[in-house]
Design a protein around this motif. Structure first.
Motif, PDB file in Angstrom:
ATOM      1  N   LYS A   1       0.868  -1.178   0.000  1.00 17.45           N
ATOM      2  CA  LYS A   1       0.000   0.000   0.000  1.00 17.45           C
ATOM      3  C   LYS A   1       0.902   1.224   0.000  1.00 17.45           C
ATOM      4  O   LYS A   1       1.781   1.355   0.853  1.00 17.45           O
ATOM      5  CB  LYS A   1      -0.884  -0.011   1.251  1.00 17.45           C
ATOM      6  N   GLN A   2       0.686   2.117  -0.956  1.00 12.54           N
ATOM      7  CA  GLN A   2       1.493   3.323  -1.038  1.00 12.54           C
ATOM      8  C   GLN A   2       0.596   4.531  -0.850  1.00 12.54           C
ATOM      9  O   GLN A   2      -0.230   4.840  -1.706  1.00 12.54           O
ATOM     10  CB  GLN A   2       2.238   3.405  -2.372  1.00 12.54           C
ATOM     11  N   GLU A   3       0.779   5.191   0.274  1.00 12.53           N
ATOM     12  CA  GLU A   3       0.056   6.438   0.491  1.00 12.53           C
ATOM     13  C   GLU A   3       0.942   7.571  -0.001  1.00 12.53           C
ATOM     14  O   GLU A   3       1.360   7.575  -1.135  1.00 12.53           O
ATOM     15  CB  GLU A   3      -0.366   6.543   1.960  1.00 12.53           C
ATOM     16  N   LYS A   4       1.308   8.508   0.854  1.00  5.78           N
ATOM     17  CA  LYS A   4       2.062   9.627   0.300  1.00  5.78           C
ATOM     18  C   LYS A   4       3.516   9.276   0.033  1.00  5.78           C
ATOM     19  O   LYS A   4       4.167   9.869  -0.811  1.00  5.78           O
ATOM     20  CB  LYS A   4       1.979  10.810   1.250  1.00  5.78           C
ATOM     21  N   LYS A   5       4.025   8.321   0.760  1.00 11.52           N
ATOM     22  CA  LYS A   5       5.464   8.069   0.664  1.00 11.52           C
ATOM     23  C   LYS A   5       5.780   6.600   0.387  1.00 11.52           C
ATOM     24  O   LYS A   5       5.524   6.101  -0.690  1.00 11.52           O
ATOM     25  CB  LYS A   5       6.148   8.568   1.939  1.00 11.52           C
ATOM     26  N   ALA A   6       6.320   5.923   1.387  1.00 14.29           N
ATOM     27  CA  ALA A   6       6.868   4.585   1.160  1.00 14.29           C
ATOM     28  C   ALA A   6       5.784   3.547   0.935  1.00 14.29           C
ATOM     29  O   ALA A   6       4.750   3.565   1.586  1.00 14.29           O
ATOM     30  CB  ALA A   6       7.708   4.160   2.356  1.00 14.29           C
ATOM     31  N   PRO A   7       6.029   2.620   0.011  1.00 14.18           N
ATOM     32  CA  PRO A   7       5.155   1.450  -0.049  1.00 14.18           C
ATOM     33  C   PRO A   7       5.275   0.672   1.259  1.00 14.18           C
ATOM     34  O   PRO A   7       6.378   0.402   1.726  1.00 14.18           O
ATOM     35  CB  PRO A   7       5.721   0.646  -1.225  1.00 14.18           C
ATOM     36  N   THR A   8       4.147   0.331   1.834  1.00 18.93           N
ATOM     37  CA  THR A   8       4.180  -0.467   3.063  1.00 18.93           C
ATOM     38  C   THR A   8       3.651  -1.859   2.755  1.00 18.93           C
ATOM     39  O   THR A   8       2.659  -2.024   2.038  1.00 18.93           O
ATOM     40  CB  THR A   8       3.356   0.168   4.186  1.00 18.93           C
ATOM     41  N   PHE A   9       4.326  -2.831   3.296  1.00 19.96           N
ATOM     42  CA  PHE A   9       4.055  -4.224   2.995  1.00 19.96           C
ATOM     43  C   PHE A   9       2.706  -4.661   3.535  1.00 19.96           C
ATOM     44  O   PHE A   9       2.341  -4.347   4.676  1.00 19.96           O
ATOM     45  CB  PHE A   9       5.173  -5.070   3.606  1.00 19.96           C
ATOM     46  N   LEU A  10       1.942  -5.374   2.696  1.00 22.19           N
ATOM     47  CA  LEU A  10       0.658  -5.928   3.120  1.00 22.19           C
ATOM     48  C   LEU A  10       0.733  -7.453   3.207  1.00 22.19           C
ATOM     49  O   LEU A  10       0.526  -8.035   4.260  1.00 22.19           O
ATOM     50  CB  LEU A  10      -0.456  -5.529   2.146  1.00 22.19           C
ATOM     51  N   PHE A  11       0.978  -8.083   2.072  1.00 22.17           N
ATOM     52  CA  PHE A  11       0.951  -9.546   2.012  1.00 22.17           C
ATOM     53  C   PHE A  11       2.056 -10.071   1.109  1.00 22.17           C
ATOM     54  O   PHE A  11       2.426  -9.421   0.139  1.00 22.17           O
ATOM     55  CB  PHE A  11      -0.379 -10.056   1.408  1.00 22.17           C
ATOM     56  N   MET A  12       2.510 -11.270   1.437  1.00 23.44           N
ATOM     57  CA  MET A  12       3.348 -12.028   0.521  1.00 23.44           C
ATOM     58  C   MET A  12       2.653 -13.354   0.253  1.00 23.44           C
ATOM     59  O   MET A  12       2.238 -14.037   1.203  1.00 23.44           O
ATOM     60  CB  MET A  12       4.735 -12.274   1.107  1.00 23.44           C
ATOM     61  N   LEU A  13       2.527 -13.720  -1.002  1.00 23.97           N
ATOM     62  CA  LEU A  13       1.827 -14.944  -1.395  1.00 23.97           C
ATOM     63  C   LEU A  13       2.784 -15.832  -2.172  1.00 23.97           C
ATOM     64  O   LEU A  13       3.420 -15.375  -3.121  1.00 23.97           O
ATOM     65  CB  LEU A  13       0.616 -14.600  -2.277  1.00 23.97           C
TER      66      LEU A  13
END
Lengths: 113, 116
Positions: free
Chosen positions: A37-49
């Motif tokens: 998920k990328q809001e204003k800055k860094a992509p933040t990890f959600l899931f690894m499949l």
């Protein structure tokens, strides 16, 4: 050439709606698929499949991989305005040694109150 | 929760000048990466770094680019002679183990590089 395609490119929904985001990939070899998920800055990890058919869940978010169809979906139920972001899909092909990801262009989700 | 930190958050530079972007990866991570994202485009891989050497680089990472881990905590990206097309958001990422062990990469907040 390895490729990751996301759809739709953008989506506008009302709070409380359920959304499904799609990611399809073509890679020489496949090791894992990740959602960020990328809001204003860094992509933040959600899931690894890594395994087909096994759903990963975190609160209102869930994701599942279909290796046969070379695709994954990310579901968000009961959307909130805080879910507004760009959702990135990334694929890790096992053929490389440097552990880079191939990213899709992302789906821009806007949740309106 | 440990995080990747990047400085500066925004860098404005004249074309032709050298820039150094700095990153402090998560302390127990061993693999480091730089990515860039041109405005409105996808995140693109630049380079990965392990054990004090480059393990993979993309076509974007030409002779104008270099990376260094000058001490035990910092990881830097240098662009020797910047061009207008280098304007982008540059993300640093780190991971504990390679993806074969199923560890995701964690990203910093990025440095927005603007070349005038």
């Amino acid at each position: 050439e390895d490729k990751v395609v996301q759809s739709p490119l953008s989506l506008v929904v009302h709070e409380g709606d359920t959304v499904t985001l799609n990611c399809s990939y073509e890679v020489t070899n496949f090791r894992s698929l990740l959602w960020y998920k990328q809001e204003k800055k860094a992509p933040t990890f959600l899931f690894m499949l890594t395994s087909s058919g096994i759903e990963k869940k975190s609160g209102r978010l869930s994701s599942i991989l279909d290796k046969k169809e070379l695709s994954s979906i990310l579901n968000i139920t009961a959307t909130q305005t805080g879910d507004s972001a760009i959702y990135l899909c990334a694929v890790d092909p096992s053929s490389n040694t440097g552990n880079q990801f191939y990213f899709g262009t992302g789906t821009s989700l806007t949740v309106i109150p | 929760e440990p995080e990747v930190t990047q400085t500066p958050s925004h860098q404005v530079t004249q074309m032709g000048q050298e820039v150094i972007l700095r990153c402090v990866p998560i302390s127990n991570h061993l693999y480091f990466y730089w990515y860039r994202q041109i405005l409105g485009q996808k995140v693109e891989f630049l380079v990965s770094f392990y054990n004090n050497e480059i393990s993979e680089k993309s076509e974007i990472f030409d002779d104008q680019f270099s990376v260094e881990r000058p001490d035990g905590s910092n990881f830097t990206l240098k662009i020797r002679s910047t061009k207008l097309e280098d304007s982008a958001m540059y993300f640093c990422a780190s991971s504990a183990l390679p993806q074969g062990y199923r560890q995701p990469q964690h990203f910093g907040d990025g440095t927005r590089l603007s070349i005038l």
